[in-house]
Scaffold this motif. Sequence first.
Motif, PDB file in Angstrom:
ATOM      1  N   THR A  44       0.828  -1.126   0.061  1.00  0.00           N
ATOM      2  CA  THR A  44       0.181   0.123  -0.085  1.00  0.00           C
ATOM      3  C   THR A  44       0.821   1.268  -0.056  1.00  0.00           C
ATOM      4  OG1 THR A  44      -1.704  -1.118   1.346  1.00  0.00           O
ATOM      5  CG2 THR A  44      -1.780   1.153   1.277  1.00  0.00           C
ATOM      6  N   LEU A  57      -3.044   3.817  -2.119  1.00  0.00           N
ATOM      7  CA  LEU A  57      -3.298   2.878  -3.204  1.00  0.00           C
ATOM      8  C   LEU A  57      -2.807   1.746  -2.970  1.00  0.00           C
ATOM      9  CD1 LEU A  57      -2.320   3.883  -6.802  1.00  0.00           C
ATOM     10  CD2 LEU A  57      -0.827   2.007  -5.938  1.00  0.00           C
ATOM     11  N   THR A  58      -3.756   0.505  -3.311  1.00  0.00           N
ATOM     12  CA  THR A  58      -3.032  -0.726  -3.136  1.00  0.00           C
ATOM     13  C   THR A  58      -2.852  -1.473  -4.445  1.00  0.00           C
ATOM     14  OG1 THR A  58      -5.560  -1.679  -3.534  1.00  0.00           O
ATOM     15  CG2 THR A  58      -4.942  -1.017  -1.284  1.00  0.00           C
ATOM     16  N   ARG A  59      -1.627  -2.339  -4.236  1.00  0.00           N
ATOM     17  CA  ARG A  59      -1.097  -2.943  -5.441  1.00  0.00           C
ATOM     18  C   ARG A  59      -1.130  -4.253  -5.376  1.00  0.00           C
ATOM     19  NH1 ARG A  59       5.091  -0.327  -5.349  1.00  0.00           N
ATOM     20  NH2 ARG A  59       5.449  -0.605  -3.092  1.00  0.00           N
ATOM     21  N   TRP A  70      -2.457  -4.976 -10.593  1.00  0.00           N
ATOM     22  CA  TRP A  70      -3.889  -4.356  -9.988  1.00  0.00           C
ATOM     23  C   TRP A  70      -3.582  -3.390  -8.964  1.00  0.00           C
ATOM     24  CZ3 TRP A  70      -8.162  -8.805 -10.008  1.00  0.00           C
ATOM     25  CH2 TRP A  70      -8.075  -9.403 -11.299  1.00  0.00           C
ATOM     26  N   ILE A  71      -4.443  -2.483  -9.165  1.00  0.00           N
ATOM     27  CA  ILE A  71      -4.334  -1.468  -8.067  1.00  0.00           C
ATOM     28  C   ILE A  71      -5.926  -0.939  -7.516  1.00  0.00           C
ATOM     29  CG2 ILE A  71      -2.292  -0.430  -8.887  1.00  0.00           C
ATOM     30  CD1 ILE A  71      -4.181   1.759 -10.405  1.00  0.00           C
ATOM     31  N   LEU A  73      -7.577   2.536  -5.643  1.00  0.00           N
ATOM     32  CA  LEU A  73      -7.170   4.043  -5.533  1.00  0.00           C
ATOM     33  C   LEU A  73      -8.319   4.482  -4.859  1.00  0.00           C
ATOM     34  CD1 LEU A  73      -5.411   6.297  -6.619  1.00  0.00           C
ATOM     35  CD2 LEU A  73      -6.833   6.669  -8.474  1.00  0.00           C
ATOM     36  N   ALA A  92       2.539   4.182  -8.831  1.00  0.00           N
ATOM     37  CA  ALA A  92       2.275   2.703  -9.325  1.00  0.00           C
ATOM     38  C   ALA A  92       3.042   2.397 -10.630  1.00  0.00           C
ATOM     39  CB  ALA A  92       0.843   2.671  -9.334  1.00  0.00           C
ATOM     40  N   LEU A 104      -1.391  -1.035 -15.868  1.00  0.00           N
ATOM     41  CA  LEU A 104      -2.126  -0.836 -14.608  1.00  0.00           C
ATOM     42  C   LEU A 104      -3.716  -1.510 -14.737  1.00  0.00           C
ATOM     43  CD1 LEU A 104      -1.151   2.469 -13.462  1.00  0.00           C
ATOM     44  CD2 LEU A 104       0.014   0.332 -12.961  1.00  0.00           C
ATOM     45  N   LEU A 106      -7.595  -1.334 -13.081  1.00  0.00           N
ATOM     46  CA  LEU A 106      -8.261  -0.851 -11.967  1.00  0.00           C
ATOM     47  C   LEU A 106      -9.999  -1.186 -12.001  1.00  0.00           C
ATOM     48  CD1 LEU A 106      -8.696   1.045  -9.402  1.00  0.00           C
ATOM     49  CD2 LEU A 106      -8.643   2.921 -10.789  1.00  0.00           C
TER      50      LEU A 106
END
Length: 296
Positions: A44, A57-59, A70-71, A73, A92, A104, A106
């Motif tokens: 994160t 922001l998670t990834r 994969w993220i 927001l 990211a 990316l 989302l």
Amino acid sequence: MHIRSPEPVDAYAATLLLNSTQEPHFHTTAAQLRTSWDRHPTRTLVVGEPGQPRGLLTRWAPDFHPTHLWIGLHLHPDHRADDTAPTLLHAARDAARAQGLTHLWLSVREDYLSTAPDLTTLGLREVHRTFGGGLHLRDWTDPTPDLRRALENRGYHFTPAQPHADDPRLHDLYTRTRDHKVTAAPTIPAASPTLADEDTLWDAAHLAWQGEELIGISLPETSRLNARNAVLTVAPDHRRRGVGRALLALTARALQNQGITFLNTAGSATDRAYLRALRQVGANIEPDWIAWEGPC
């Protein structure tokens, strides 16, 4: 200590304070986040001062989509239009490139778009939409007996699928229709080359026939979340007659008799025929999930 009347700018922080005293899951979620961040501090990214994040922001780089990061927001409402989102997206992209990834990805539910930044201006484009939802079976009543009788009068009949699991006609049907399965990488994988696997629930599956010709199957599957997922296939020249609706209802009734309380449904939002059949048997369909993709 200064005591004052609240101002509009206090509203979002006040919502957190209200939740912290009225919603037990608020503390549970915070405790889970603390534990997760302690174990995985790099999954994160945060913009803002400690204790006052402007955005998260998670990834995640899943093995099954080796080119995409994969993220998620998540922005403070006061910072949706400033440089918070661009800063997080830039970080990211740097992280994705460092891992040899090229894109990316989302996902945002349609009714949540109002709380997201303008994703197009951030360099993302909409690639497809999926729907979710399902049948709540606890008090569900089968709406299709009259339909099945009408179909039987037209030469159709329906049988349990389990005795036919190895029938070559079943695999011929799947071979003829698997190309109709919508694919939209990276979130919807291509249809499997085979029909049966360890996740299929043959004891609740049903077949549709016209004479000796096999023309449809409803075959539920289990998922990693222990959900029962509806899978429906009808030969193209037998669609729009109610066959799929009748098959779904038979499978739902079989699961209901087993004590299952929910049949999960999901698919591409472009599959209007499937959506119509689901709604006609009583499924609740949620707003679309929109997939966004952008290059790194």
